[in-house]
Design a protein around this motif. Structure first.
Motif, PDB file in Angstrom:
ATOM      1  N   ALA A 185      -7.908   1.257  -3.303  1.00  0.00           N
ATOM      2  CA  ALA A 185      -7.643   0.970  -4.719  1.00  0.00           C
ATOM      3  C   ALA A 185      -7.693   2.238  -5.556  1.00  0.00           C
ATOM      4  N   LEU A 186      -8.582   3.171  -5.194  1.00  0.00           N
ATOM      5  CA  LEU A 186      -8.632   4.464  -5.891  1.00  0.00           C
ATOM      6  C   LEU A 186      -7.292   5.196  -5.778  1.00  0.00           C
ATOM      7  N   LEU A 187      -6.726   5.204  -4.583  1.00  0.00           N
ATOM      8  CA  LEU A 187      -5.436   5.868  -4.386  1.00  0.00           C
ATOM      9  C   LEU A 187      -4.332   5.176  -5.177  1.00  0.00           C
ATOM     10  N   THR A 188      -4.392   3.850  -5.226  1.00  0.00           N
ATOM     11  CA  THR A 188      -3.401   3.115  -6.015  1.00  0.00           C
ATOM     12  C   THR A 188      -3.536   3.467  -7.498  1.00  0.00           C
ATOM     13  N   CYS A 189      -4.764   3.554  -7.987  1.00  0.00           N
ATOM     14  CA  CYS A 189      -4.990   3.932  -9.380  1.00  0.00           C
ATOM     15  C   CYS A 189      -4.451   5.340  -9.650  1.00  0.00           C
ATOM     16  N   ARG A 190      -4.697   6.256  -8.760  1.00  0.00           N
ATOM     17  CA  ARG A 190      -4.200   7.626  -8.945  1.00  0.00           C
ATOM     18  C   ARG A 190      -2.680   7.637  -9.034  1.00  0.00           C
ATOM     19  N   HIS A 191      -2.018   6.859  -8.169  1.00  0.00           N
ATOM     20  CA  HIS A 191      -0.559   6.793  -8.176  1.00  0.00           C
ATOM     21  C   HIS A 191      -0.031   6.298  -9.522  1.00  0.00           C
ATOM     22  N   CYS A 211       0.845  -1.200   0.000  1.00  0.00           N
ATOM     23  CA  CYS A 211       0.000   0.000   0.000  1.00  0.00           C
ATOM     24  C   CYS A 211       0.879   1.248   0.000  1.00  0.00           C
ATOM     25  N   GLY A 212       1.195   1.745  -1.174  1.00  0.00           N
ATOM     26  CA  GLY A 212       2.124   2.873  -1.254  1.00  0.00           C
ATOM     27  C   GLY A 212       1.484   4.211  -1.025  1.00  0.00           C
ATOM     28  N   HIS A 213       0.552   4.297  -0.114  1.00  0.00           N
ATOM     29  CA  HIS A 213      -0.141   5.548   0.156  1.00  0.00           C
ATOM     30  C   HIS A 213      -0.283   5.740   1.660  1.00  0.00           C
ATOM     31  N   TYR A 214      -0.728   6.912   2.066  1.00  0.00           N
ATOM     32  CA  TYR A 214      -1.053   7.233   3.450  1.00  0.00           C
ATOM     33  C   TYR A 214      -2.523   6.853   3.689  1.00  0.00           C
ATOM     34  N   TYR A 247       2.933  -1.004  -6.923  1.00  0.00           N
ATOM     35  CA  TYR A 247       3.953  -0.514  -5.996  1.00  0.00           C
ATOM     36  C   TYR A 247       5.219  -1.363  -5.977  1.00  0.00           C
ATOM     37  N   LEU A 248       5.072  -2.675  -6.177  1.00  0.00           N
ATOM     38  CA  LEU A 248       6.244  -3.540  -6.116  1.00  0.00           C
ATOM     39  C   LEU A 248       6.859  -3.777  -7.491  1.00  0.00           C
ATOM     40  N   ASN A 249       6.009  -3.948  -8.518  1.00  0.00           N
ATOM     41  CA  ASN A 249       6.516  -4.251  -9.860  1.00  0.00           C
ATOM     42  C   ASN A 249       6.526  -3.045 -10.793  1.00  0.00           C
ATOM     43  N   HIS A 250       5.934  -1.917 -10.330  1.00  0.00           N
ATOM     44  CA  HIS A 250       5.899  -0.676 -11.110  1.00  0.00           C
ATOM     45  C   HIS A 250       5.243  -0.898 -12.475  1.00  0.00           C
ATOM     46  N   GLN A 251       4.119  -1.618 -12.470  1.00  0.00           N
ATOM     47  CA  GLN A 251       3.360  -1.890 -13.681  1.00  0.00           C
ATOM     48  C   GLN A 251       2.023  -1.154 -13.645  1.00  0.00           C
ATOM     49  N   ARG A 252       1.463  -0.909 -14.837  1.00  0.00           N
ATOM     50  CA  ARG A 252       0.119  -0.347 -14.947  1.00  0.00           C
ATOM     51  C   ARG A 252      -0.724  -1.357 -15.715  1.00  0.00           C
ATOM     52  N   PRO A 253      -1.504  -2.174 -15.007  1.00  0.00           N
ATOM     53  CA  PRO A 253      -2.186  -3.303 -15.658  1.00  0.00           C
ATOM     54  C   PRO A 253      -3.338  -2.901 -16.566  1.00  0.00           C
ATOM     55  N   GLU A 290       0.263   3.792  16.160  1.00  0.00           N
ATOM     56  CA  GLU A 290       1.451   3.077  16.602  1.00  0.00           C
ATOM     57  C   GLU A 290       2.658   3.986  16.804  1.00  0.00           C
ATOM     58  N   PHE A 291       2.869   4.920  15.855  1.00  0.00           N
ATOM     59  CA  PHE A 291       4.089   5.733  15.877  1.00  0.00           C
ATOM     60  C   PHE A 291       3.815   7.231  15.924  1.00  0.00           C
ATOM     61  N   HIS A 292       2.533   7.615  16.001  1.00  0.00           N
ATOM     62  CA  HIS A 292       2.129   9.024  16.134  1.00  0.00           C
ATOM     63  C   HIS A 292       2.652   9.880  14.988  1.00  0.00           C
ATOM     64  N   ARG A 293       2.650   9.301  13.789  1.00  0.00           N
ATOM     65  CA  ARG A 293       3.013  10.054  12.603  1.00  0.00           C
ATOM     66  C   ARG A 293       2.408   9.361  11.393  1.00  0.00           C
ATOM     67  N   LEU A 294       2.209  10.129  10.312  1.00  0.00           N
ATOM     68  CA  LEU A 294       1.644   9.578   9.093  1.00  0.00           C
ATOM     69  C   LEU A 294       2.747   8.938   8.258  1.00  0.00           C
ATOM     70  N   LEU A 295       2.496   7.696   7.827  1.00  0.00           N
ATOM     71  CA  LEU A 295       3.470   6.951   7.047  1.00  0.00           C
ATOM     72  C   LEU A 295       2.786   6.316   5.839  1.00  0.00           C
ATOM     73  N   ARG A 296       3.541   6.141   4.763  1.00  0.00           N
ATOM     74  CA  ARG A 296       3.097   5.315   3.649  1.00  0.00           C
ATOM     75  C   ARG A 296       3.162   3.849   4.069  1.00  0.00           C
ATOM     76  N   GLY A 297       2.394   3.008   3.381  1.00  0.00           N
ATOM     77  CA  GLY A 297       2.330   1.605   3.763  1.00  0.00           C
ATOM     78  C   GLY A 297       3.679   0.916   3.853  1.00  0.00           C
ATOM     79  N   PRO A 298       4.557   0.995   2.826  1.00  0.00           N
ATOM     80  CA  PRO A 298       5.857   0.326   2.921  1.00  0.00           C
ATOM     81  C   PRO A 298       6.730   0.853   4.047  1.00  0.00           C
ATOM     82  N   ASP A 299       6.662   2.172   4.289  1.00  0.00           N
ATOM     83  CA  ASP A 299       7.447   2.746   5.388  1.00  0.00           C
ATOM     84  C   ASP A 299       6.922   2.276   6.740  1.00  0.00           C
ATOM     85  N   TYR A 300       5.605   2.169   6.831  1.00  0.00           N
ATOM     86  CA  TYR A 300       4.978   1.669   8.053  1.00  0.00           C
ATOM     87  C   TYR A 300       5.366   0.214   8.306  1.00  0.00           C
ATOM     88  N   ALA A 301       5.319  -0.613   7.253  1.00  0.00           N
ATOM     89  CA  ALA A 301       5.701  -2.020   7.409  1.00  0.00           C
ATOM     90  C   ALA A 301       7.154  -2.144   7.840  1.00  0.00           C
TER      91      ALA A 301
END
Length: 404
Positions: free
Chosen positions: A167-173, A45-48, A145-151, A54-65
């Motif tokens: 999914a909307l945010l992923t599409c926008r990205h 999930c490459g979005h906020y 986000y992982l393969n950098h593809q646009r299906p 958990e950490f009291h800050r906004l993170l993107r999904g990969p950074d959070y993981a």
């Protein structure tokens, strides 16, 4: 690590949250993860927004993981990736396999945190051809986000759960412009304020509508909808089948552990214990989808129950099986509630519906109302009912007194 006191199966927010709390309490904890990298679904999930609880800050999904993973490792947790649990045996015995071959591990307690899977097109009984370009939200996020593809370029999104808006945010990205979001019910499933995202991205939400057929031979080249105005064709080149989450219980099937037919996940008591008290469960394995922060918090609370169990401080497993006595009720967690029991990580019933319902949700015993709350809800929305601190022995019933 030659011996772990606690084995955690699954390294999403629930599993890593529990493992970190257990390690900080001085316990030897081993996390098993079948993927090559720990972190669970947020890795895709490459979005906020992630991380506020958990950490009291906004993170993107990969950074959070990555933050969850690093925090667990810093606490002393051992994480074994590319390791698959293949069987659960009585008393905390876990059979695994990895690059070195099969092996058997034993622990005083085993926590299951294997998460969920999205319902497939086949499970939703959508007709038509079977072309490429029909993806779950998780598959879409992995490709983007992982393969950098646009299906695809102009898909439709089936569903309006929170994950559909993800999914909307992923599409926008990825520069993808969905033609519409399709919802069979009269309202969106997630909370109404989220619909501003679809409005901001100029994606219409079509209520009272369903996908009846997907067209195309090698790739999607259109879909047919059933709408209140009659059939409607859209020139979509893809379909995102979102939501419809069900617990990932492949490991439980064929084991000695009880599965709840309503939730599809394991039967647990107020402390998260399964029918074999050496096993515990938390996170989305219990009831389908919840947010990452909710699952992390649940993992932390379940860790406290495991610590109490290791110290011999939990009451003996017992309790009446909760009976669901209304057709709108799909599941309630926990399913076992001991008479007079209090405390534990599950101090409220977590409830989900099969259809929209409005009225009073009631916990009953011998014709008496033990707890109640007003509801006006769609399926998959979070409902909770605080459990009473004390009550007598005997069966408990959950029902709904509906109002027009």
């Amino acid at each position: 690590m030659t011996e772990a006191e606690v084995i955690v199966i699954g390294s999403g927010p629930a599993g890593l949250g529990a493992a970190t709390a257990l390690a900080r309490a001085g316990r030897r904890v081993l996390v098993l993860e079948r993927e090559a990298q720990a972190g669970g679904i947020p890795r895709h999930c490459g979005h906020y927004p992630f991380g506020m609880r958990e950490f009291h800050r906004l993170l993107r999904g990969p950074d959070y993981a990555a933050r969850l993973r690093d925090t667990a490792l810093s606490a002393g947790v051992t994480i074994r990736t590319c390791t698959t649990a293949t069987a659960l045996r009585p008393g905390g015995v876990v059979e695994i396999t990895d690059d070195a071959g099969p092996a058997t591990l034993t622990a005083k307690a085993v926590l299951l945190a294997t998460g969920v899977r999205e319902a497939s097109r086949a499970a939703r009984l959508i007709g038509g051809e079977k072309p490429g370009g029909v993806l779950s939200t998780g598959a879409l996020q992995g490709m983007v986000y992982l393969n950098h593809q646009r299906p695809f370029r102009q898909p439709v999104i089936l569903g309006t759960e929170l994950v559909a808006f993800s999914a909307l945010l992923t599409c926008r990205h990825a520069g993808i412009r969905p033609l519409a979001m399709i919802e069979p019910e009269s309202r969106i499933t997630t909370r109404s304020p989220v619909r501003w995202l679809a409005a901001a991205l100029r994606v219409p939400i079509l209520l009272h509508s369903e996908i009846t057929a997907i067209h195309g031979r090698t790739r999607v080249d259109g879909v047919t909808l059933a709408t209140p105005a009659g059939p409607r064709d859209l020139p979509a080149d893809g379909v995102i089948v979102s939501g419809g989450f069900r617990p990932d219980v492949a490991l439980l099937q064929g084991s000695h552990l009880q599965i709840d037919p309503g939730s599809g996940g394991p039967v647990i008591d107020r402390w998260g214990r399964l029918s074999d008290p050496a096993y515990f469960a938390c996170g989305n394995l219990l009831r389908g989808v919840e947010t990452a922060g909710w699952c992390w918090s649940e993992g932390q609370r379940t860790a406290q129950a495991i610590l109490a169990a290791l110290q011999g401080q939990l009451p003996k497993p017992d309790g009446s099986r909760l009976v669901l006595a209304h057709p709108a009720l799909r599941l309630a967690v926990p399913q076992l509630i001991g008479a007079g029991a209090s405390g534990g990580p599950y101090d409220s019933l977590q409830v989900r519906l099969d259809r929209p319902a409005k009225g009073q949700l009631r916990l009953m015993q011998d014709g008496r109302i033990l707890a109640a709350t007003r509801i006006d809800s769609l399926p998959e929305r979070r409902l909770s009912l605080a459990l009473p601190s004390t009550f007598g022995p005997g069966p408990l019933t959950l029902t709904i007194a509906e109002t027009p």
